[in-house]
Design a protein around this motif. Structure first.
Motif, PDB file in Angstrom:
ATOM      1  N   THR A   1     -13.606  -6.415  -2.441  1.00 25.73           N
ATOM      2  CA  THR A   1     -13.439  -5.040  -2.680  1.00 25.73           C
ATOM      3  C   THR A   1     -14.453  -4.149  -2.721  1.00 25.73           C
ATOM      4  OG1 THR A   1     -14.412  -5.857  -5.240  1.00 25.73           O
ATOM      5  CG2 THR A   1     -12.063  -6.273  -4.895  1.00 25.73           C
TER       6      THR A   1
ATOM      7  N   HIS B   1       1.094  -1.143   0.069  1.00 23.67           N
ATOM      8  CA  HIS B   1       0.101  -0.118  -0.009  1.00 23.67           C
ATOM      9  C   HIS B   1       0.607   1.414   0.057  1.00 23.67           C
ATOM     10  CE1 HIS B   1      -3.628   2.296   0.851  1.00 23.67           C
ATOM     11  NE2 HIS B   1      -2.859   3.025   1.626  1.00 23.67           N
TER      12      HIS B   1
ATOM     13  N   ASP C   1      -5.811  -4.548  -9.539  1.00 18.59           N
ATOM     14  CA  ASP C   1      -5.180  -2.968  -9.502  1.00 18.59           C
ATOM     15  C   ASP C   1      -5.097  -2.376 -10.837  1.00 18.59           C
ATOM     16  OD1 ASP C   1      -5.320  -2.927  -6.657  1.00 18.59           O
ATOM     17  OD2 ASP C   1      -3.089  -3.203  -6.532  1.00 18.59           O
TER      18      ASP C   1
ATOM     19  N   SER D   1      -8.908   7.171   6.721  1.00 18.41           N
ATOM     20  CA  SER D   1      -8.904   5.650   6.715  1.00 18.41           C
ATOM     21  C   SER D   1      -9.670   5.389   8.106  1.00 18.41           C
ATOM     22  CB  SER D   1      -7.328   5.092   6.818  1.00 18.41           C
ATOM     23  OG  SER D   1      -7.523   3.772   6.919  1.00 18.41           O
TER      24      SER D   1
ATOM     25  N   VAL E   1      -0.524   3.334  -3.359  1.00 24.33           N
ATOM     26  CA  VAL E   1      -1.908   4.293  -3.237  1.00 24.33           C
ATOM     27  C   VAL E   1      -1.639   5.648  -2.961  1.00 24.33           C
ATOM     28  CG1 VAL E   1      -4.041   4.103  -2.466  1.00 24.33           C
ATOM     29  CG2 VAL E   1      -3.092   1.931  -2.941  1.00 24.33           C
TER      30      VAL E   1
ATOM     31  N   GLU F   1      -7.835   2.533   2.444  1.00 24.66           N
ATOM     32  CA  GLU F   1      -8.044   1.489   3.325  1.00 24.66           C
ATOM     33  C   GLU F   1      -7.663   0.144   2.806  1.00 24.66           C
ATOM     34  OE1 GLU F   1     -11.931   3.529   5.595  1.00 24.66           O
ATOM     35  OE2 GLU F   1     -11.990   1.864   4.167  1.00 24.66           O
ATOM     36  N   GLN F   2      -7.196   0.150   1.235  1.00 21.43           N
ATOM     37  CA  GLN F   2      -6.704  -0.943   0.894  1.00 21.43           C
ATOM     38  C   GLN F   2      -6.041  -2.227   1.539  1.00 21.43           C
ATOM     39  OE1 GLN F   2      -6.080  -1.032  -3.605  1.00 21.43           O
ATOM     40  NE2 GLN F   2      -3.902  -1.577  -3.078  1.00 21.43           N
TER      41      GLN F   2
ATOM     42  N   GLN G   1      -7.113  -5.760   3.116  1.00 19.66           N
ATOM     43  CA  GLN G   1      -6.585  -6.861   2.285  1.00 19.66           C
ATOM     44  C   GLN G   1      -5.712  -7.567   3.303  1.00 19.66           C
ATOM     45  OE1 GLN G   1      -4.713  -5.546  -1.393  1.00 19.66           O
ATOM     46  NE2 GLN G   1      -6.688  -5.133  -2.317  1.00 19.66           N
TER      47      GLN G   1
ATOM     48  N   PHE H   1      -4.924  -9.853  -5.749  1.00 14.80           N
ATOM     49  CA  PHE H   1      -5.184  -8.323  -5.569  1.00 14.80           C
ATOM     50  C   PHE H   1      -4.488  -7.319  -6.429  1.00 14.80           C
ATOM     51  CE2 PHE H   1      -6.185 -10.062  -0.948  1.00 14.80           C
ATOM     52  CZ  PHE H   1      -7.496  -9.940  -0.954  1.00 14.80           C
TER      53      PHE H   1
ATOM     54  N   TYR I   1     -14.003  -1.523   0.977  1.00  9.28           N
ATOM     55  CA  TYR I   1     -12.828  -0.486   1.684  1.00  9.28           C
ATOM     56  C   TYR I   1     -12.661   0.609   0.421  1.00  9.28           C
ATOM     57  CZ  TYR I   1     -10.192  -3.503  -1.467  1.00  9.28           C
ATOM     58  OH  TYR I   1      -9.489  -4.211  -2.671  1.00  9.28           O
ATOM     59  N   ARG I   2     -12.183   1.842   1.022  1.00  9.73           N
ATOM     60  CA  ARG I   2     -11.888   2.955   0.297  1.00  9.73           C
ATOM     61  C   ARG I   2     -10.640   2.842  -0.198  1.00  9.73           C
ATOM     62  NH1 ARG I   2     -13.901   6.691   5.192  1.00  9.73           N
ATOM     63  NH2 ARG I   2     -16.037   6.282   4.915  1.00  9.73           N
ATOM     64  N   PRO I   3     -10.023   3.602  -1.261  1.00 10.68           N
ATOM     65  CA  PRO I   3      -8.545   3.370  -1.571  1.00 10.68           C
ATOM     66  C   PRO I   3      -7.614   3.606  -0.558  1.00 10.68           C
ATOM     67  CG  PRO I   3      -9.742   4.682  -3.238  1.00 10.68           C
ATOM     68  CD  PRO I   3     -10.805   4.410  -2.044  1.00 10.68           C
TER      69      PRO I   3
END
Length: 391
Positions: A320, A63, A120, A196, A188, A327-328, A332, A116, A323-325
């Motif tokens: 998928t 991340h 992306d 987050s 990210v 929080e990826q 995960q 994952f 979560y928000r970007p």
């Protein structure tokens, strides 16, 4: 479909080939090196421990620094672990060898993020197919893994297992070169003003909890019954050749459906696919309790693989939407940690379960958590429109 997805599918094939190779030799090496029967499975347990330890840090690292950095580091750890394991073999040291399998487990835990990474580099419509393509790499591994374990026994005189780890070393070198050549997602970028959520806030989402439970319980039941099957077959007097054939068809059952699981998710939704996976796993249990012939074991293990494929890929896609970007990595990572912790528990309970409960009741005992997950996913059906992907 982006070229990187094809590359990740090959990387997944290499990772799974190495996993199967380890499954074939680790317990036998433990038996050769252990001073007490209780220590035979220490290398296998250390491999699972390494996998679990790596999941959260790997997700957060990718991340922050990007997928390529994370995968290069993971494969480098795999190379180091292979070298350490080889030194343990040369020195006939169980603990030294177990340190090597711990490091290899960390590499495996990092490689679990390949699916994952495929998400992306795709648009939303391509995601189900991308997950399926990466997981389909396991089909090649089902053929290469067992054969590599057999071929490598002839590579070096004196110790039949040394060749396996030279083979594993080559696998990590190939994966390292492949990953280095792919275009993968960078770190990210944080969106201004986006916060987050904490783990407590994230787990207030029923969808997230149900998704992780689906992946974890589906994986745990698969590992439990897969690990227990050779023990049960051996007790029933089947030769090793029958057991190996059943396991190979099980692995094919795990990965062949990947060619169409993505299409099913796009057509019917990931929740529907998870529910079908639960139904197939229940059918596997039914076959097991109806008899113990060779064909019962073969059919049940194939069904076990298909059921795992549906629950695992369905849960991966459903995750998928939780979560928000920003929080990826957090989501995960905690998903991988819980899924593979459940898998480790399943493997540890397999031998004890057959010994204490017996094959029949071990299968019956796997039904309540399966029914619970199916009920939970079904109860969220009113949110289907949120996660359905239009083809």
């Amino acid at each position: 479909m982006p070229v990187s997805v094809w590359g990740l599918a090959i990387a997944q094939a290499l990772l799974t080939t190495g996993n199967i190779l380890l499954v074939a030799v680790s317990a036998l090496i433990g038996k050769q090196l252990a001073s007490h029967p209780a220590l035979i499975t220490v290398p296998v347990a250390m491999q699972f421990l390494g996998l679990i330890v790596a999941t959260l840090p790997a997700a957060h690292l990718m991340h922050k620094l990007g997928r390529k950095v994370g995968f290069i580091l993971g494969n480098s750890i795999g190379l180091l672990g292979t070298w350490v394991a080889l030194q343990g073999l040369e020195a006939s040291s169980l603990m030294h060898f177990a340190v090597g399998t711990f490091l290899i487990g960390m590499a495996i835990g990092t490689g679990q993020q390949y699916r994952f990474a495929a998400l992306d580099v795709c648009n939303v419509e391509q995601r189900p197919r991308a997950i399926s393509m990466v997981m389909a790499g396991g089909i090649l591994a089902a053929i290469l893994g067992p054969n590599l374990a057999i071929w490598s026994r002839q590579w070096f005189d004196g110790n039949p297992f040394v060749g396996a780890f030279y083979g594993l070393f080559m696998i990590y070198v190939l994966a390292l070169l492949l990953i280095s050549s792919l275009r993968l997602a960078t770190a990210v970028k944080t969106i201004p003003g986006e916060v987050s959520r904490s783990y407590y806030e994230l787990f207030q989402q029923p969808l997230l909890v149900a998704t992780i439970a689906s992946g974890a319980i589906g994986y745990a039941i698969m590992v439990l019954l897969m690990t227990a099957t050779p023990i049960a077959m051996q007790q029933d007097g089947f030769p090793f050749s029958n057991i190996a054939w059943v396991i190979q068809w099980h692995v094919l059952g795990m990965y062949v459906p990947s060619f169409f699981t993505g299409h099913l998710i796009r057509r019917f939704s990931s929740r529907s696919v998870i529910l079908w996976g639960c139904a197939v796993l229940a059918l596997c249990v039914l076959v097991n309790v109806l008899g113990n012939s060779y064909w019962h074991y073969l059919l049940s293990l194939m069904l076990l693989g298909v059921g795992w494929n549906f629950t695992y890929i369905g849960a991966t896609h459903l995750l998928t939407f939780t979560y928000r970007p920003a929080e990826q990595g957090k989501v995960q990572g905690i998903n991988e940690f819980m899924v593979f912790t459940a898998a480790a528990v399943g493997s540890l309970l397999a031998g004890m379960g057959v010994d204490i409960l017996g094959w029949f009741w071990l299968n019956i005992a796997s039904l309540p958590p399966l029914i619970f997950v199916a009920w939970w996913i079904f109860s969220l059906a009113d949110e289907r429109a949120r996660e359905r992907v239009k083809g």
